[in-house]
Design a protein around this motif. Structure first.
Motif, PDB file in Angstrom:
ATOM      1  N   GLU A  71      10.105  43.402  45.638  1.00 34.68           N
ATOM      2  CA  GLU A  71      10.284  43.424  43.801  1.00 34.68           C
ATOM      3  C   GLU A  71       9.556  42.338  42.882  1.00 34.68           C
ATOM      4  OE1 GLU A  71      10.676  46.731  42.632  1.00 34.68           O
ATOM      5  OE2 GLU A  71      11.158  47.225  44.942  1.00 34.68           O
ATOM      6  N   PRO A  72       9.213  42.396  42.041  1.00 36.16           N
ATOM      7  CA  PRO A  72       8.412  41.442  41.276  1.00 36.16           C
ATOM      8  C   PRO A  72       9.595  40.237  41.121  1.00 36.16           C
ATOM      9  CG  PRO A  72       7.777  43.438  40.499  1.00 36.16           C
ATOM     10  CD  PRO A  72       8.920  43.131  41.061  1.00 36.16           C
ATOM     11  N   ALA A  73      10.823  40.923  40.644  1.00 35.32           N
ATOM     12  CA  ALA A  73      11.763  39.438  40.993  1.00 35.32           C
ATOM     13  C   ALA A  73      12.058  39.200  41.376  1.00 35.32           C
ATOM     14  CB  ALA A  73      13.010  40.428  40.249  1.00 35.32           C
ATOM     15  N   LEU A  74      12.711  39.757  42.302  1.00 32.22           N
ATOM     16  CA  LEU A  74      12.683  38.951  44.008  1.00 32.22           C
ATOM     17  C   LEU A  74      11.441  37.735  44.984  1.00 32.22           C
ATOM     18  CD1 LEU A  74      14.028  37.936  46.808  1.00 32.22           C
ATOM     19  CD2 LEU A  74      12.803  40.372  47.916  1.00 32.22           C
ATOM     20  N   ALA A  75       9.981  38.572  44.226  1.00 38.25           N
ATOM     21  CA  ALA A  75       8.563  37.780  44.623  1.00 38.25           C
ATOM     22  C   ALA A  75       8.550  36.242  43.748  1.00 38.25           C
ATOM     23  CB  ALA A  75       7.252  38.453  44.299  1.00 38.25           C
ATOM     24  N   ALA A  76       9.820  36.659  42.186  1.00 37.04           N
ATOM     25  CA  ALA A  76       9.872  35.197  41.290  1.00 37.04           C
ATOM     26  C   ALA A  76      10.759  33.947  42.546  1.00 37.04           C
ATOM     27  CB  ALA A  76       9.297  35.634  40.148  1.00 37.04           C
ATOM     28  N   SER A  77      11.645  34.822  42.697  1.00 34.54           N
ATOM     29  CA  SER A  77      12.880  33.549  43.183  1.00 34.54           C
ATOM     30  C   SER A  77      11.874  32.899  44.363  1.00 34.54           C
ATOM     31  CB  SER A  77      13.802  34.584  43.495  1.00 34.54           C
ATOM     32  OG  SER A  77      14.783  34.056  44.344  1.00 34.54           O
ATOM     33  N   ILE A  78      11.379  34.380  45.650  1.00 31.68           N
ATOM     34  CA  ILE A  78      10.910  33.286  46.443  1.00 31.68           C
ATOM     35  C   ILE A  78       9.722  31.983  45.820  1.00 31.68           C
ATOM     36  CG2 ILE A  78       9.593  33.895  48.842  1.00 31.68           C
ATOM     37  CD1 ILE A  78      10.371  36.553  48.629  1.00 31.68           C
ATOM     38  N   ALA A  79       8.871  32.524  45.084  1.00 28.28           N
ATOM     39  CA  ALA A  79       7.897  31.714  44.738  1.00 28.28           C
ATOM     40  C   ALA A  79       8.660  30.491  44.096  1.00 28.28           C
ATOM     41  CB  ALA A  79       7.270  32.178  43.545  1.00 28.28           C
ATOM     42  N   GLY A  80       9.646  30.585  43.507  1.00 26.12           N
ATOM     43  CA  GLY A  80      10.373  29.647  42.827  1.00 26.12           C
ATOM     44  C   GLY A  80      11.457  28.726  44.062  1.00 26.12           C
ATOM     45  N   ARG A  81      11.726  28.730  45.274  1.00 29.22           N
ATOM     46  CA  ARG A  81      12.028  28.974  45.829  1.00 29.22           C
ATOM     47  C   ARG A  81      11.332  27.664  46.778  1.00 29.22           C
ATOM     48  NH1 ARG A  81      15.776  32.333  49.560  1.00 29.22           N
ATOM     49  NH2 ARG A  81      16.614  30.535  50.712  1.00 29.22           N
ATOM     50  N   MET A  82       9.582  28.223  46.930  1.00 24.93           N
ATOM     51  CA  MET A  82       9.081  27.593  47.644  1.00 24.93           C
ATOM     52  C   MET A  82       8.447  26.417  46.732  1.00 24.93           C
ATOM     53  SD  MET A  82       6.684  30.504  49.663  1.00 24.93           S
ATOM     54  CE  MET A  82       5.770  29.648  49.981  1.00 24.93           C
ATOM     55  N   LEU A  83       8.360  26.348  45.410  1.00 30.04           N
ATOM     56  CA  LEU A  83       7.791  25.198  44.616  1.00 30.04           C
ATOM     57  C   LEU A  83       8.879  23.913  44.135  1.00 30.04           C
ATOM     58  CD1 LEU A  83       4.766  25.111  43.250  1.00 30.04           C
ATOM     59  CD2 LEU A  83       6.259  25.602  41.263  1.00 30.04           C
ATOM     60  N   SER A  84       9.819  24.262  44.898  1.00 28.41           N
ATOM     61  CA  SER A  84      11.396  23.147  44.329  1.00 28.41           C
ATOM     62  C   SER A  84      10.651  22.385  46.206  1.00 28.41           C
ATOM     63  CB  SER A  84      12.254  23.828  45.133  1.00 28.41           C
ATOM     64  OG  SER A  84      12.467  24.428  46.422  1.00 28.41           O
ATOM     65  N   TYR A  85       9.859  22.688  47.199  1.00 28.04           N
ATOM     66  CA  TYR A  85       9.395  21.625  47.992  1.00 28.04           C
ATOM     67  C   TYR A  85       8.407  20.795  47.422  1.00 28.04           C
ATOM     68  CZ  TYR A  85      12.318  23.839  51.342  1.00 28.04           C
ATOM     69  OH  TYR A  85      12.999  24.733  52.373  1.00 28.04           O
ATOM     70  N   PRO A  86       8.672  19.488  47.530  1.00 28.77           N
ATOM     71  CA  PRO A  86       7.468  18.329  47.207  1.00 28.77           C
ATOM     72  C   PRO A  86       5.943  18.522  47.577  1.00 28.77           C
ATOM     73  CG  PRO A  86       9.375  16.622  48.030  1.00 28.77           C
ATOM     74  CD  PRO A  86      10.030  18.754  48.192  1.00 28.77           C
ATOM     75  N   ASP A  87       5.761  18.573  48.113  1.00 32.12           N
ATOM     76  CA  ASP A  87       4.245  18.804  48.549  1.00 32.12           C
ATOM     77  C   ASP A  87       4.364  20.426  48.154  1.00 32.12           C
ATOM     78  OD1 ASP A  87       4.266  17.259  50.391  1.00 32.12           O
ATOM     79  OD2 ASP A  87       4.814  17.383  52.428  1.00 32.12           O
ATOM     80  N   ILE A  88       4.860  21.264  47.862  1.00 32.53           N
ATOM     81  CA  ILE A  88       4.564  22.293  47.164  1.00 32.53           C
ATOM     82  C   ILE A  88       3.409  22.095  45.972  1.00 32.53           C
ATOM     83  CG2 ILE A  88       4.426  24.492  46.936  1.00 32.53           C
ATOM     84  CD1 ILE A  88       5.267  24.709  50.060  1.00 32.53           C
ATOM     85  N   LYS A  89       3.517  22.379  45.641  1.00 32.42           N
ATOM     86  CA  LYS A  89       2.842  22.620  43.999  1.00 32.42           C
ATOM     87  C   LYS A  89       1.676  23.584  42.892  1.00 32.42           C
ATOM     88  CE  LYS A  89       3.408  17.606  44.070  1.00 32.42           C
ATOM     89  NZ  LYS A  89       4.180  17.081  43.175  1.00 32.42           N
ATOM     90  N   GLY A  90       1.532  24.383  44.525  1.00 33.78           N
ATOM     91  CA  GLY A  90       1.508  26.372  43.297  1.00 33.78           C
ATOM     92  C   GLY A  90       1.570  26.881  44.242  1.00 33.78           C
ATOM     93  N   VAL A  91       2.155  27.828  44.324  1.00 29.44           N
ATOM     94  CA  VAL A  91       2.966  29.374  45.011  1.00 29.44           C
ATOM     95  C   VAL A  91       1.822  30.396  44.211  1.00 29.44           C
ATOM     96  CG1 VAL A  91       4.403  30.259  45.922  1.00 29.44           C
ATOM     97  CG2 VAL A  91       4.113  28.354  45.916  1.00 29.44           C
ATOM     98  N   VAL A  92       1.570  31.722  45.026  1.00 26.59           N
ATOM     99  CA  VAL A  92       1.201  32.645  44.762  1.00 26.59           C
ATOM    100  C   VAL A  92       1.582  33.755  45.385  1.00 26.59           C
ATOM    101  CG1 VAL A  92      -0.603  34.045  43.851  1.00 26.59           C
ATOM    102  CG2 VAL A  92      -0.778  32.026  42.901  1.00 26.59           C
ATOM    103  N   LEU A  93       2.006  34.660  45.712  1.00 29.09           N
ATOM    104  CA  LEU A  93       2.295  35.843  46.043  1.00 29.09           C
ATOM    105  C   LEU A  93       1.999  37.192  46.366  1.00 29.09           C
ATOM    106  CD1 LEU A  93       6.108  36.150  46.510  1.00 29.09           C
ATOM    107  CD2 LEU A  93       4.668  34.587  47.856  1.00 29.09           C
ATOM    108  N   VAL A  94       0.506  37.676  46.762  1.00 29.38           N
ATOM    109  CA  VAL A  94      -0.816  38.929  46.829  1.00 29.38           C
ATOM    110  C   VAL A  94      -0.112  40.069  47.704  1.00 29.38           C
ATOM    111  CG1 VAL A  94      -2.578  38.940  47.323  1.00 29.38           C
ATOM    112  CG2 VAL A  94      -2.102  36.912  46.855  1.00 29.38           C
ATOM    113  N   SER A  95       0.139  40.998  46.922  1.00 32.36           N
ATOM    114  CA  SER A  95      -0.168  42.660  47.723  1.00 32.36           C
ATOM    115  C   SER A  95      -0.294  42.165  48.477  1.00 32.36           C
ATOM    116  CB  SER A  95       0.761  43.756  46.739  1.00 32.36           C
ATOM    117  OG  SER A  95      -0.532  43.497  46.163  1.00 32.36           O
ATOM    118  N   SER A  96      -0.581  43.534  49.348  1.00 37.55           N
ATOM    119  CA  SER A  96      -0.873  43.739  50.368  1.00 37.55           C
ATOM    120  C   SER A  96      -2.639  44.693  49.895  1.00 37.55           C
ATOM    121  CB  SER A  96      -0.893  45.122  51.449  1.00 37.55           C
ATOM    122  OG  SER A  96      -0.402  46.023  50.947  1.00 37.55           O
ATOM    123  N   GLU A  97      -2.263  45.205  48.673  1.00 35.69           N
ATOM    124  CA  GLU A  97      -3.542  45.741  47.808  1.00 35.69           C
ATOM    125  C   GLU A  97      -4.778  44.365  47.315  1.00 35.69           C
ATOM    126  OE1 GLU A  97      -0.420  47.171  47.457  1.00 35.69           O
ATOM    127  OE2 GLU A  97      -1.146  48.573  49.127  1.00 35.69           O
ATOM    128  N   GLY A  98      -4.442  42.920  46.975  1.00 34.53           N
ATOM    129  CA  GLY A  98      -4.791  41.988  46.722  1.00 34.53           C
ATOM    130  C   GLY A  98      -4.199  41.775  45.426  1.00 34.53           C
TER     131      GLY A  98
END
Length: 357
Positions: A71-98
């Motif tokens: 779901e979008p809420a879970l996707a936002a949570s995943i992106a936020g958690r990944m962004l907390s790592y210092p080396d990661i400056k941007g995150v995009v989650l993309v569906s299988s349809e693009g």
């Protein structure tokens, strides 16, 4: 210590040694630079692969196997958690349809439109160097893809340090090989060549030998010295022969001059020799006694001083005619001595030519 410094000074003064050393140094630098370029690329690829692997592990650990449709809420949570790592400056989650499910942090360029399973790109942005990686759906996770923008500044710094270390090592190797080459040249070529050069500049003694230790060497330089010594020996014999010939010729000329002087001085005729400026060069004893002048007084004078004034112009014209026509001139000059006695002198003048005419 001082001997080593002196030899180094000799080497540095040698243009040949400097040229060879510079050629060796630059050749090593060029070869090592050719080797460094692929090494740099390999090192860069390894560092970027490590950075990408780090981001992959972060993505896997963050999602924890939830590869089903999210779901979008879970996707936002995943992106936020990944962004907390210092080396990661941007995150995009993309569906299988693009479709982009969520974007967090710095904007990632549209690399997800690529059809390859994994797409990478090095980006230079206003925020610094970036490395973008996109895993399409089905690569890391079955139903969605992940794109990350990674801080590449540590990779750039590591590459700079890598190049600095390799460049320093290359410089040390090149300097060591160059110094070794110079030391070999010092003993085998430069020092013997300097001794030969100094020997030739200073000159040779009576033996006409080159005091160069390289003469006994079994190499090309030794061959040159031996051949040169052979030529010097021949030149020595020629020089001795020339010196002997010159000495004999000089003695012959001295004897000829003595004989000629004896003939002139014992002749009763008044004999003298002038240059083209009418200056007396030679007089005989009869001339000196007749006019009452010494050899030193006569030399350099025109001789008109002890002639009667009525004869001076006639004598000058005579001299000029001999010089201009180049032919003998014969005339009579009347001279009155102190007692009033008149004497007629028959004068014969003719040109005496040297090798230049």
């Amino acid at each position: 210590m001082f001997g080593w410094a002196k030899n180094l000074s000799v080497l540095l003064r040698s243009p040949l040694c400097r040229h060879i050393a510079l050629a060796v140094f630059l050749s090593i630098i060029a070869i090592e630079a050719v080797i460094l370029v692929p090494s740099y690329w390999s090192q860069e690829a390894r560092l970027l692969a490590d950075l990408s692997e780090h981001a992959r592990n972060v993505a896997l650990s963050t999602v924890k196997g939830r590869d089903d449709r999210i779901e979008p809420a879970l996707a936002a949570s995943i992106a936020g958690r990944m962004l907390s790592y210092p080396d990661i400056k941007g995150v995009v989650l993309v569906s299988s349809e693009g479709a982009r499910l969520v974007e967090a942090g710095e904007r990632i360029r549209t690399i997800e439109t690529d059809k390859n399973p994994i797409t990478t790109a090095q980006i230079s942005s206003r925020n610094g160097p970036r490395y973008e990686v996109f895993w399409r759906a089905g690569t890391l996770f079955a139903n969605f893809g992940v794109a990350v923008s990674l801080d590449r500044s540590t990779v750039v710094s590591d590459l700079h340090n890598f190049v600095a270390r390799i460049a320093g090592l290359i410089t040390l190797i090149a300097a060591f090989v160059t110094l070794t080459t110079m030391l070999v040249l010092e003993h085998r070529l430069i020092i013997p060549m300097f001794r030969l050069r100094e020997r030739l500049i200073v000159g040779h003694d009576d033996t006409m030998e080159l005091e160069v230790p390289a003469a006994n060497r079994a190499d090309e330089f030794g061959d040159i010295i031996r051949e040169f010594n052979g030529m010097l020996a021949e030149l020595y014999l020629i020089q001795r022969g020339l010196e002997q010939s010159v000495a004999e010729r000089t003695a012959d000329l001295a004897r000829s001059e003595e004989r000629l002087r004896a003939i002139i001085d014992n002749s009763p005729s008044l004999i003298y020799l002038k240059d083209t400026e009418s200056r007396i060069l030679v007089t005989n004893k009869a001339y000196q006694q007749y006019y009452g002048v010494g050899q030193e007084d006569a030399l350099g004078s025109e001789g008109y001083e002890w002639q009667e004034r009525t004869n001076v112009e006639k004598l000058k014209k005579q001299d000029q005619k001999v010089i201009s026509d180049g032919q003998p001139v014969e005339t009579e000059i009347e001279r009155t001595d102190n007692t009033g006695k008149s004497t007629v002198i028959q004068s014969v003048k003719f040109p005496v030519r040297d090798t230049a005419g």
